[in-house]
Structures are given as C-alpha cells and as structure tokens.
Scaffold this motif. Sequence first.
Motif: not given
Length: 160
Positions: A14-22
């Motif tokens: 979840l953190i990696l996905l959020s970070w990638s989108v950001w």
Amino acid sequence: MNTDRIYTFFGLMLILLSWSVWILQNNVALAAELINYNDVVSEIFAISFILMMLITNIRIRSNSSNSLMFFVGLACLLVGHVHDLMDEFVDIQPQWLSLILENIANNLGIIIVSVAIFKWSNRYKQQLKILQKQKIELTKASNTDSLSNLYNRHFLNTEF
C-alpha cells in the motif's frame, strides 16, 4: 501463516503504491524517447522475483530471526527497485531522494539478505556436524555388542 508478515507485506504494498502514484503525479514525466525500455523490463522482472521471494518467505511460517532478517532485506530491495522503476518514467526531484530510495535501499537490502543467508548456512553446517557425529555413534552402537563392546555379527557381515 505468519500474520504479522502478511500485514507488513500488504502495508508495504500500500505504501509503495501510494508512493508511486505520488511520484507520478508530482514529478515531470520523461519524454518517450528518453525511457529505457530494457531497464523497465529488467526492473519489472526484478520486482516480480522479489515479490515471489517475499510471498515464499511469508508461507514458510518460520519465526526465526534469520527468516525475519531475510524478509526485511527483501523489503528493502523491493523499495529500491520500485523507486528505480519510477525513475525510468519521471525525473524525480529532489535528487537526494532518489539516492536514498534507490541506491541505499538496494545496497542495504543486499547486505541484509547476505547476512541472513550466511547465518542460515552456518546453522545448517552445525546441524550437519551434529548429524555426522550421531551417525558415527549409531553405526558404532549397531556394530558392537552392548554388554561386551565386541563387534557383532552385523559388523562382520557388512565388513566381510
């Protein structure tokens, strides 16, 4: 299964996905001709392999410190490779962020995984030594009479 690692794994995803989108939303995208597609394929393969190893680590159900260390090392590698994949599509600013998340995370992951494998190999070497000693003791016990300590018929049959 190890529920703590499952929750940690999904939290990391979840953190990696959020970070990638950001990263994709807040940085300048590279022109299509600047994207190195060989690196993209290489990073996707590396990420897939690391994910497979993380899932396998979770399924092992081991609570040993070596298994946890291996899990942490793989998580660091995953962070580094995901950031490197994002770096292929956008010009990530500030540059020090790329240095930390890409290079340091990858190197730290390699070091942690290497230490975990080294500890595992030492533990298995010790177990092999114990098994070899036990084999010698059991062979001696099966070849000698327990009362007289003389060789028995089994010994004579196998030796002659």
